[in-house]
Motif scaffolding. Structure first.
Motif, PDB file in Angstrom:
ATOM      1  N   ALA A 104       0.839  -1.195   0.000  1.00  0.00           N
ATOM      2  CA  ALA A 104       0.000   0.000   0.000  1.00  0.00           C
ATOM      3  C   ALA A 104       0.868   1.236   0.000  1.00  0.00           C
ATOM      4  CB  ALA A 104      -0.923   0.013   1.221  1.00  0.00           C
ATOM      5  N   LEU A 105       0.326   2.304  -0.557  1.00  0.00           N
ATOM      6  CA  LEU A 105       0.978   3.608  -0.435  1.00  0.00           C
ATOM      7  C   LEU A 105      -0.095   4.647  -0.148  1.00  0.00           C
ATOM      8  CD1 LEU A 105       0.477   5.426  -3.243  1.00  0.00           C
ATOM      9  CD2 LEU A 105       2.105   3.779  -4.144  1.00  0.00           C
ATOM     10  N   GLU A 150      -7.642  -1.754  -4.168  1.00  0.00           N
ATOM     11  CA  GLU A 150      -8.717  -0.866  -3.734  1.00  0.00           C
ATOM     12  C   GLU A 150      -8.109   0.419  -3.192  1.00  0.00           C
ATOM     13  OE1 GLU A 150     -10.981  -2.075  -0.245  1.00  0.00           O
ATOM     14  OE2 GLU A 150      -9.284  -3.229   0.515  1.00  0.00           O
ATOM     15  N   THR A 151      -8.959   1.442  -3.050  1.00  0.00           N
ATOM     16  CA  THR A 151      -8.493   2.692  -2.451  1.00  0.00           C
ATOM     17  C   THR A 151      -9.369   3.024  -1.260  1.00  0.00           C
ATOM     18  OG1 THR A 151      -9.908   4.134  -3.785  1.00  0.00           O
ATOM     19  CG2 THR A 151      -7.746   3.569  -4.703  1.00  0.00           C
ATOM     20  N   LEU A 152      -8.800   3.792  -0.329  1.00  0.00           N
ATOM     21  CA  LEU A 152      -9.516   4.176   0.878  1.00  0.00           C
ATOM     22  C   LEU A 152      -9.343   5.685   1.070  1.00  0.00           C
ATOM     23  CD1 LEU A 152      -8.854   2.548   4.423  1.00  0.00           C
ATOM     24  CD2 LEU A 152      -9.829   4.764   4.021  1.00  0.00           C
ATOM     25  N   PRO A 153     -10.370   6.454   0.734  1.00  0.00           N
ATOM     26  CA  PRO A 153     -10.255   7.904   0.917  1.00  0.00           C
ATOM     27  C   PRO A 153     -10.411   8.303   2.383  1.00  0.00           C
ATOM     28  CG  PRO A 153     -12.248   7.324  -0.357  1.00  0.00           C
ATOM     29  CD  PRO A 153     -11.660   6.050   0.171  1.00  0.00           C
ATOM     30  N   LEU A 197      -5.388   6.155   0.575  1.00  0.00           N
ATOM     31  CA  LEU A 197      -4.601   4.934   0.710  1.00  0.00           C
ATOM     32  C   LEU A 197      -4.879   4.072  -0.516  1.00  0.00           C
ATOM     33  CD1 LEU A 197      -2.959   3.164   2.990  1.00  0.00           C
ATOM     34  CD2 LEU A 197      -5.096   1.901   3.030  1.00  0.00           C
ATOM     35  N   VAL A 198      -3.818   3.612  -1.176  1.00  0.00           N
ATOM     36  CA  VAL A 198      -3.966   2.776  -2.372  1.00  0.00           C
ATOM     37  C   VAL A 198      -3.349   1.411  -2.065  1.00  0.00           C
ATOM     38  CG1 VAL A 198      -3.472   2.540  -4.831  1.00  0.00           C
ATOM     39  CG2 VAL A 198      -3.784   4.827  -3.832  1.00  0.00           C
ATOM     40  N   ARG A 199      -4.167   0.370  -2.015  1.00  0.00           N
ATOM     41  CA  ARG A 199      -3.645  -0.987  -1.789  1.00  0.00           C
ATOM     42  C   ARG A 199      -3.360  -1.637  -3.130  1.00  0.00           C
ATOM     43  NH1 ARG A 199      -7.429  -4.642   1.103  1.00  0.00           N
ATOM     44  NH2 ARG A 199      -5.621  -6.008   1.070  1.00  0.00           N
ATOM     45  N   TYR A 200      -2.210  -2.305  -3.230  1.00  0.00           N
ATOM     46  CA  TYR A 200      -1.827  -2.908  -4.507  1.00  0.00           C
ATOM     47  C   TYR A 200      -1.206  -4.278  -4.310  1.00  0.00           C
ATOM     48  CZ  TYR A 200       2.895  -1.142  -3.332  1.00  0.00           C
ATOM     49  OH  TYR A 200       4.093  -0.881  -2.721  1.00  0.00           O
ATOM     50  N   ASP A 201      -1.098  -4.995  -5.416  1.00  0.00           N
ATOM     51  CA  ASP A 201      -0.508  -6.332  -5.409  1.00  0.00           C
ATOM     52  C   ASP A 201       0.904  -6.234  -5.985  1.00  0.00           C
ATOM     53  OD1 ASP A 201       0.303  -8.899  -5.758  1.00  0.00           O
ATOM     54  OD2 ASP A 201      -1.343  -9.499  -7.079  1.00  0.00           O
ATOM     55  N   THR A 220       2.461  -5.015  -9.771  1.00  0.00           N
ATOM     56  CA  THR A 220       3.008  -3.680  -9.968  1.00  0.00           C
ATOM     57  C   THR A 220       4.000  -3.443  -8.837  1.00  0.00           C
ATOM     58  OG1 THR A 220       2.457  -1.327 -10.235  1.00  0.00           O
ATOM     59  CG2 THR A 220       1.153  -2.566  -8.632  1.00  0.00           C
ATOM     60  N   SER A 221       4.484  -2.214  -8.702  1.00  0.00           N
ATOM     61  CA  SER A 221       5.360  -1.878  -7.577  1.00  0.00           C
ATOM     62  C   SER A 221       4.973  -0.487  -7.092  1.00  0.00           C
ATOM     63  CB  SER A 221       6.824  -1.892  -8.028  1.00  0.00           C
ATOM     64  OG  SER A 221       7.062  -0.800  -8.898  1.00  0.00           O
ATOM     65  N   GLY A 222       5.372  -0.174  -5.876  1.00  0.00           N
ATOM     66  CA  GLY A 222       5.074   1.144  -5.327  1.00  0.00           C
ATOM     67  C   GLY A 222       5.657   2.241  -6.210  1.00  0.00           C
ATOM     68  N   ALA A 223       6.892   2.022  -6.674  1.00  0.00           N
ATOM     69  CA  ALA A 223       7.550   3.040  -7.494  1.00  0.00           C
ATOM     70  C   ALA A 223       6.787   3.252  -8.806  1.00  0.00           C
ATOM     71  CB  ALA A 223       8.993   2.625  -7.762  1.00  0.00           C
ATOM     72  N   ALA A 224       6.375   2.149  -9.431  1.00  0.00           N
ATOM     73  CA  ALA A 224       5.642   2.263 -10.705  1.00  0.00           C
ATOM     74  C   ALA A 224       4.310   2.962 -10.498  1.00  0.00           C
ATOM     75  CB  ALA A 224       5.431   0.874 -11.307  1.00  0.00           C
ATOM     76  N   LEU A 225       3.648   2.633  -9.383  1.00  0.00           N
ATOM     77  CA  LEU A 225       2.334   3.239  -9.116  1.00  0.00           C
ATOM     78  C   LEU A 225       2.451   4.731  -8.848  1.00  0.00           C
ATOM     79  CD1 LEU A 225       0.043   1.081  -6.816  1.00  0.00           C
ATOM     80  CD2 LEU A 225      -0.372   1.904  -9.137  1.00  0.00           C
ATOM     81  N   GLU A 226       3.503   5.114  -8.113  1.00  0.00           N
ATOM     82  CA  GLU A 226       3.683   6.549  -7.849  1.00  0.00           C
ATOM     83  C   GLU A 226       3.809   7.310  -9.161  1.00  0.00           C
ATOM     84  OE1 GLU A 226       6.812   7.410  -5.078  1.00  0.00           O
ATOM     85  OE2 GLU A 226       5.855   6.216  -3.490  1.00  0.00           O
TER      86      GLU A 226
END
Lengths: 241, 343
Positions: free
Chosen positions: A13-14, A47-50, A56-60, A64-70
């Motif tokens: 998550a990020l 999913e996201t949590l506003p 908050l963005v939860r990812y697998d 993907t990766s945190g860096a790619a998502l940013e």
């Protein structure tokens, strides 16, 4: 958009942080990004949590990766909102009778208002649902009129009855289930806010608008038994966001 | 589908769990699911289930269950004590091995030895209605799993009778609790709310899992962590593994049934590969933390997933000697965990 911060929350998550205060302008940016991400369906986003001031963005990490998502999310932060959004404006029946409002007198005393004034101001304001959380289906709504702003109770209750309408700081909310709580109880809503059997289990969702419609105790009881029979729908209208 | 198991005694806190539910965080619903998802997946694999099948999560002390279907295949993973099967002759089945049972057989999982949670999987999975797309029990929300609660005496669990043609399987190596390895964390999201000393203390100190440890979170006790500017933040999102630090300066690691938002700063987040390892630790256990970068944490997760897949791949046919009668086990002094649990 230089004031946006990306913060890691582990490897799955990020957090996209827009600020650290409770105000509508921040919330609007959070909710706009949440909507945008729903449309974009970025690879690996679960999913996201506003919240008030962050998403908050939860990812697998297998996808993907945190860096790619940013990078992906950063590229969309300045996106204009798509088609003009409509949102639900709920009319929530609210009973401010003493039997439902153990703290109303104290709130009146501390705000130097009459109880009628407290009710008029609380029910005369249109609220934004900033966040749904803490307990399943609990809506954090704001903002209260400035003259109703009080700190939390110094002595939190072990048991707050389900349906209690509560207020503290700049916020108001409704307890979906009996739970502990430190907010001032100024009324009760005879409605169901959360049902795990519904496809979308919470009545109120982040970004919804709501107003409280005062009802007397007899009407409160009538709606409550209709809700028990599944014979009541909370009214709402669609309005421009 | 049929009735397969009757609860004769429920154990301390036995719930139906799968790998949890996603997609409802924005309305205040945490994922729930197994505290030790690795053990759950291995238990499922041993009885031929998909990793996401629903099984029983057992905390601290286990249930006694009677087989009421014609047959059932079960496996237990967690700790070292295993199951005692009361049939014609009493047998002890070690953890990490499946066993085929007949109507009337009784399964007893006693005190868990060397871990705080274990998983009893049944071939075909425990059947409960999906609530919000998962079989996991969320007791605070009173939904999911078996009637939204932990098991009680007399409850009847539904599932499928066993395909007795299948051979029993066992792990090729026991699941290591890894109690000595530090719990790896990624700093943030609010590490900037702590003094430099506090961050150093967090990594150098030893913490103890307190008695207040449940599916919602593990409160730890150890060196205090000082905040730079107060211990309240405007609430933001929580995940499994978030380490929040309230005014006491004592960290709380949020586990599976967490509150979805929280108003205390979070110094760090446990990497997902280590949440299962932390979930195994009982009150009194010592915990140390080690820092990894997010990139490293993601790589650790991918490696961990590959290791679990390899472990499942390497399941082998169970050897007969794994199923000994209790007398033989006493003679060979192999059941220290069971013996100490009875003391």
């Amino acid at each position: 958009m230089t004031d946006v911060r990306f913060l890691p929350a582990g490897d799955k998550a990020l957090v996209v942080e827009f600020g650290d205060t409770i105000e509508r302008a921040l919330s609007e940016r959070v909710l706009r990004l949440a909507t945008r991400l729903k449309d974009l369906r970025l690879q690996g986003v679960i999913e996201t949590l506003p919240t008030f001031r962050s998403l908050l963005v939860r990812y697998d990490p297998l996808q993907t990766s945190g860096a790619a998502l940013e990078k992906d999310i950063g590229a969309h932060l300045a996106d204009k909102a798509g088609a003009k959004q409509e949102t639900r404006l709920w009319q929530i029946p609210a009973c401010y009778d003493k039997r439902c409002a153990p703290d109303l007198d104290e709130v009146a005393k501390r705000t130097k208002l009459t109880t009628d004034d407290v009710v008029a101001r609380h029910s005369g304001t249109q609220y934004l649902v900033y966040v749904v959380g803490f307990a399943a289906g609990f809506p954090y709504m704001g903002d209260l009129p400035p003259e109703l702003v009080l700190p939390r109770r110094t002595d939190p209750r072990v048991r707050v009855p389900a349906g209690s309408i509560a207020m503290a700081t700049t916020l108001t909310g409704i307890y979906p289930l009996e739970s502990p709580g430190g907010w001032h109880l100024i009324g009760a809503a005879p409605i169901r806010l959360f049902d795990s059997g519904w496809e979308r289990p919470a009545l109120l969702r982040p970004g919804d608008l709501a107003k409280f419609e005062p009802v007397d105790f007899a009407e409160y009881e009538r709606i409550r038994s209709a809700v028990e029979r599944d014979d009541y729908t909370v009214p709402y209208t669609m309005v421009a966001a | 589908m049929s009735d397969i198991l009757r609860v004769k005694s429920p154990g301390l806190h036995t719930t139906v769990q799968d790998l949890g539910r996603d997609g409802f965080a924005d309305v205040g619903v945490p994922p729930s699911g197994a505290l030790d998802a690795v053990a759950l997946r291995l238990a499922n694999a041993l009885v031929g289930n998909a990793p996401s099948a629903a099984a029983l999560e057992i905390l601290v002390s286990g249930p006694t269950l009677e087989v009421i279907a014609a047959s059932a295949r079960v496996a237990f993973v967690g700790g070292t004590a295993g199951m005692i099967i009361q049939d014609a002759h009493q047998r002890s089945i070690p953890p990490g091995r499946s066993v085929h049972l007949k109507k009337g057989d009784v399964i007893k999982v006693g005190m868990l030895a060397h871990t705080s949670c274990g998983y009893l999987a049944v071939e075909g999975g425990i059947k409960v209605p999906d609530v919000l797309a998962s079989a996991s029990t969320y007791t605070r929300g009173t939904f999911g799993g078996f009637e939204g609660r932990s098991l009680r005496d007399g409850d009847v669990l539904r599932g499928t009778e066993s395909d007795s043609e299948r051979e029993d399987l066992e792990l090729s190596a026991p699941l290591e609790p890894d109690f000595d390895a530090p719990i790896r964390v990624v700093l943030g999201p609010q590490d900037d709310h702590f003094t430099e000393d506090a961050v150093q203390t967090f990594f150098e100190g030893t913490y103890t899992v307190s008695a207040q440890a449940d599916r919602m979170g593990f409160r730890l006790e150890g060196p205090e962590l000082a905040h730079t500017h107060g211990y309240n933040i405007v609430s933001d999102g929580i995940v499994s593994g978030s380490i929040q630090v309230p005014g006491s300066g004592q960290p709380i690691v949020l586990m599976r049934d967490y509150q979805t938002i929280g108003g205390y700063p979070k110094i760090a987040t446990v990497v997902s590969a280590d949440i299962s390892r932390l979930g195994r630790r009982s009150p009194g256990a010592r915990v140390r933390f080690a820092k990894v970068s997010r990139d490293e944490a993601e790589a650790i997760y991918r490696e961990e997933e590959a290791a679990i897949a390899a472990c499942i791949e390497s399941l082998r046919a169970a050897r007969d000697e794994a199923s000994l009668n209790l007398e033989a086990l006493y003679d060979e002094n192999l059941i220290g965990g069971i013996v100490s649990a009875r003391e």
